[in-house]
Enzyme design. Sequence first.
Site, PDB file in Angstrom:
ATOM      1  CD  GLN A 157      -2.930  -1.111   2.314  1.00 56.90           C
ATOM      2  OE1 GLN A 157      -2.662  -1.752   3.325  1.00 56.90           O
ATOM      3  NE2 GLN A 157      -4.032  -0.407   2.204  1.00 56.90           N
ATOM      4  NE  ARG A 192       0.227  -4.945  12.015  1.00 60.75           N
ATOM      5  CZ  ARG A 192      -0.838  -5.085  11.224  1.00 60.75           C
ATOM      6  NH1 ARG A 192      -1.763  -4.156  11.136  1.00 60.75           N
ATOM      7  NH2 ARG A 192      -1.007  -6.194  10.530  1.00 60.75           N
ATOM      8  CG  HIS A 247      -0.804  -6.234   5.228  1.00 60.45           C
ATOM      9  ND1 HIS A 247      -0.940  -5.599   6.448  1.00 60.45           N
ATOM     10  CD2 HIS A 247      -1.926  -5.916   4.523  1.00 60.45           C
ATOM     11  CE1 HIS A 247      -2.077  -4.917   6.472  1.00 60.45           C
ATOM     12  NE2 HIS A 247      -2.699  -5.094   5.310  1.00 60.45           N
ATOM     13  CG  ASN A 297      -3.241  -7.497   8.083  1.00 56.95           C
ATOM     14  OD1 ASN A 297      -3.357  -6.950   9.179  1.00 56.95           O
ATOM     15  ND2 ASN A 297      -4.021  -7.178   7.041  1.00 56.95           N
ATOM     16  CD  GLU A 298      -7.523  -7.011   8.100  1.00 55.58           C
ATOM     17  OE1 GLU A 298      -7.855  -7.058   6.904  1.00 55.58           O
ATOM     18  OE2 GLU A 298      -7.764  -6.040   8.830  1.00 55.58           O
ATOM     19  CG  ASN A 356      -5.975  -5.250  11.858  1.00 53.48           C
ATOM     20  OD1 ASN A 356      -5.172  -4.954  12.738  1.00 53.48           O
ATOM     21  ND2 ASN A 356      -5.610  -5.526  10.622  1.00 53.48           N
ATOM     22  CE1 TYR A 409      -9.539   0.606   9.795  1.00 54.08           C
ATOM     23  CE2 TYR A 409      -9.487  -1.778   9.926  1.00 54.08           C
ATOM     24  CZ  TYR A 409      -8.857  -0.578   9.673  1.00 54.08           C
ATOM     25  OH  TYR A 409      -7.539  -0.573   9.290  1.00 54.08           O
ATOM     26  CD  GLU A 413      -4.767  -2.785   9.672  1.00 56.84           C
ATOM     27  OE1 GLU A 413      -5.883  -2.534   9.152  1.00 56.84           O
ATOM     28  OE2 GLU A 413      -3.929  -3.514   9.137  1.00 56.84           O
ATOM     29  CD1 TRP A 428      -5.901   2.071   7.464  1.00 58.06           C
ATOM     30  CD2 TRP A 428      -4.143   0.739   7.903  1.00 58.06           C
ATOM     31  NE1 TRP A 428      -5.364   1.690   6.263  1.00 58.06           N
ATOM     32  CE2 TRP A 428      -4.292   0.889   6.501  1.00 58.06           C
ATOM     33  CE3 TRP A 428      -3.085  -0.039   8.405  1.00 58.06           C
ATOM     34  CZ2 TRP A 428      -3.408   0.263   5.594  1.00 58.06           C
ATOM     35  CZ3 TRP A 428      -2.237  -0.646   7.507  1.00 58.06           C
ATOM     36  CH2 TRP A 428      -2.398  -0.501   6.119  1.00 58.06           C
ATOM     37  CD  GLU A 470      -8.480   0.647   1.957  1.00 60.84           C
ATOM     38  OE1 GLU A 470      -7.401   0.855   2.534  1.00 60.84           O
ATOM     39  OE2 GLU A 470      -9.272  -0.240   2.288  1.00 60.84           O
ATOM     40  CD1 TRP A 471      -6.410  -2.863   1.056  1.00 54.12           C
ATOM     41  CD2 TRP A 471      -4.872  -3.865  -0.227  1.00 54.12           C
ATOM     42  NE1 TRP A 471      -5.312  -3.170   1.845  1.00 54.12           N
ATOM     43  CE2 TRP A 471      -4.367  -3.773   1.092  1.00 54.12           C
ATOM     44  CE3 TRP A 471      -4.069  -4.465  -1.204  1.00 54.12           C
ATOM     45  CZ2 TRP A 471      -3.104  -4.254   1.457  1.00 54.12           C
ATOM     46  CZ3 TRP A 471      -2.809  -4.945  -0.841  1.00 54.12           C
ATOM     47  CH2 TRP A 471      -2.347  -4.843   0.466  1.00 54.12           C
TER      48      TRP A 471
END
Length: 504
Positions: free
Chosen positions: A46, A103, A149, A195-196, A336, A338, A406, A456, A463-464
């Site tokens: 990213q 991180r 990631h 990650n995730e 993580n 949100y 995050e 984050w 952003e992907w």
Amino acid sequence: MNINMFQAGDNVLHAKKEQWAVEPRPVEELPLPANFFWGAATAAYQIEGGASQDGKGKSIWDTFSHLEPSRTNGENADVACDHYNRMLEDLDLMASYDVDVYRFSIAWSRVIPLGGRNDPINEKGIAFYNRLIDGLLARNIKPIVTLYHWDVPQELYDRYGAFLNTVEFKADFENFAKLCFSSFGDRVKNWVTFNEPYIISIFGHHSGVLAPGHSAATGYDSRTEPWRVGHTIILSHAAVVDLYAREFRPSQNGIISIVLNGHFYEPWDAASEEHKAAAQRRLEFYIGWFADPIFLGQNYPAQMRAQLGYRLPEFTTEEMSLLRKTAPFNAFYGMNHYSTKFARALPDPPAEDDCTGNVEELAVNKEGEYLGPVSGMSWLRVAPDGFRKLMNWVWDRYHLPIIITENGCPCPGESQMTLDQAVNDTFRVRYFGLYLDAISRAIYEDGIDVQGYCAWSLMDNFEWSAGYGPRYGITHVSYETLVRTPKKSAFYLEQSFKARRSGF
Ligand code: GBH
């Protein structure tokens, strides 16, 4: 001083003041422990750019972001924030925010361009991460390093489908991890394997929104692939935790774990047992999927096994004993988080490729109430109570210290703002304030061991699938000039942590 103070007229475009359910209390009432650490997070693909610089190989994201027609908003991260060439400047930026930790993730194909255990190592890639780590330590910032990631080397995908081949992937990931521990572990003491995993499995191999983009619509078996991918991640994680404990921890003395993401789920109808059960089941399908095997050394949650049947791989006897053996070596729960959603039970039977636990996810409940004000992303509503409840759910089930790895949001309308408007990011300040309040309450009112917090993100970035649209940074990045400009939220976090930790 009340640094949570909200300034009317700032850029809270779509969130009217009365929409906020909870007013932040003054930080004097919501402190954090003196040794609580904070920092910011990023991921290699990213921010780095330098897509083929100094011998870097391609990852599945280099491929995915160049597909025609585009699946990434017409954009790619060949340059991104050009962090690969601006690392010194970014180190100074972090130092100016007074962060305790940073991180970041290592791009596997930068250090082993083809990725495999018999493939050559790229010394220039190793040198880049050495400079970064040394630069952090020179500024008194501790690195938290994520090995994976989302950017598996393209070659491994071409050779054997990456995560779809458990045996091959695990062996290559162990080799990559070993290279990282032996190259950087003298100075890096905090490791994250993946990650995730939920996102890698479901968004990569069910909805296909993220690389490698597998879905039923693109001709893949979305009934079984996500569960195979998850299985591979769990076993590769356990193998690397075991490797670290056996070969590196005795001399390096670091800690290791995994980062799991997850919304909190509230029942769509709080008076109904059916929908309360659906919210619990959704949490098990999202988080228990990985956390029960990894942290408890147990099989997948019973409700998952019951619903998924043959679709869910089984652990062999040896695999179960590896999980049992390594479970206690995971030193923390990397969270993580949100936002929160409502969970509504769907009628049985579930769809043949259901991956939710047969639950519909909604932003609004039976009474027509929204969870909280919407941010710059429609799925991300401000719901600090859900955050606190999730910390409680995780603590009750796993009893591990929690590190928030995050948390953050884009402001409403931020992608259309001028620089002056964007740096005055009051919506984000308020979001952070409320989420930090939730951590304080989790620690002091609920007795949960929350140890640190990473926003984050350090800076706006790729952003992907949404490309450069959404901006999550506490630093604004101009994608024309690549100039970095701190936002108000960066100063807010710096000041807020200073005040909250000062032990009134
Ligand atoms: C994190 O993923 C990533 O680690 C990070 O790289 C990323 O930039 C950051 O968050 C911001 O997105 O639940 O179907 O309504 C978070 C992954 C992406 C998962 C959005 C949930 C919402 C769609 N999340 N997704 S949905």
